[in-house]
Design a protein around this motif. Structure first.
Motif, short mmCIF file in Angstrom:
data_model
loop_
_atom_site.label_atom_id
_atom_site.label_comp_id
_atom_site.label_asym_id
_atom_site.label_seq_id
_atom_site.Cartn_x
_atom_site.Cartn_y
_atom_site.Cartn_z
N GLY A 46 39.30 1.92 74.07
CA GLY A 46 39.09 1.89 75.47
C GLY A 46 40.41 2.70 76.10
N PHE A 47 40.40 3.20 77.31
CA PHE A 47 41.45 3.75 77.49
C PHE A 47 41.31 3.86 79.23
CE2 PHE A 47 39.02 7.74 77.54
CZ PHE A 47 39.34 8.43 78.54
N ASP A 48 42.44 3.56 79.99
CA ASP A 48 42.45 3.82 81.55
C ASP A 48 43.33 5.17 81.59
OD1 ASP A 48 43.32 3.88 84.23
OD2 ASP A 48 42.97 1.65 84.14
N ALA A 49 42.79 6.07 82.15
CA ALA A 49 43.32 7.34 82.29
C ALA A 49 44.57 7.53 83.13
CB ALA A 49 42.49 8.77 82.78
N LYS A 50 44.33 6.77 84.30
CA LYS A 50 45.57 6.52 85.13
C LYS A 50 46.75 5.95 84.59
CE LYS A 50 46.61 5.01 89.95
NZ LYS A 50 46.12 4.59 91.25
#
Length: 184
Positions: A46-50
């Motif tokens: 998973g990744f959180d772009a911000k």
């Protein structure tokens, strides 16, 4: 967020990195506040772009954003390679989570026995993180995505976060332990 580093751009960059190292883990976008993560139960990255952009800006060295993302992606895939060990730790991890949920922060950080469990959790996490970085280094050596110096800077920055929190809690643990030792 930089206009260039959109969610779509990051999704493509991370997906292509996963493919370049020869793995096929599913990728999901999240708004978790964690730059990148690996969920060993679902076997997804998973990744959180911000947060990913914010975390990159926190590195004091001049690291190209793409190399930063590629190194972190390989690190998360390093956890995937270590999935069996993560699964074996699940029961203990759940016990620790339950203990933490059952006690206030004051109790956790003033009770020697509870604090010893927090130290144990830190030590487990550090071992998993170091293993994931060793695995990432192997992936990187095969794929040749990030030069060795840049890779080491990113790895050391990442590990320092875990080590710093551990060191702080270990100091508290030693103080609490010292106070609970009874004179003979």
């Amino acid at each position: 967020m930089h206009n260039h580093y959109t969610e779509d751009y990051l999704y493509q960059l991370i997906s292509s990195t996963i493919q370049k190292v020869g793995l096929n883990n599913e990728l999901i976008m999240e708004e978790s506040g964690i730059n990148m993560s690996y969920n060993f139960i679902t076997d997804k990255v998973g990744f959180d772009a911000k947060r990913l952009v914010e975390a990159w800006k926190e590195i004091e060295a001049a690291i190209p954003f793409e190399k930063y993302v590629q190194a972190l992606t390989m690190h998360e895939l390093g956890h995937a390679i270590d999935r069996e060990a993560l699964e074996q730790s699940l029961d203990r991890t759940l016990e620790i989570m339950e203990m933490k949920n059952d006690h206030s922060d004051i109790e956790l950080y003033t009770n020697e026995h509870l604090l010893a469990v927090i130290i144990e959790e830190h030590e487990m996490n550090i071992v998993f993180e170091e293993t994931a970085w060793r695995n990432a280094k192997i992936l990187n050596a095969k794929a040749g995505l990030v030069d060795e110096v840049t890779f080491e800077i990113i790895k050391n920055h990442s590990l320092a976060t875990y080590q710093s929190i551990y060191t702080e809690d270990l100091a508290i643990y030693n103080q609490v332990k010292e106070r609970t030792v009874q004179p003979v």
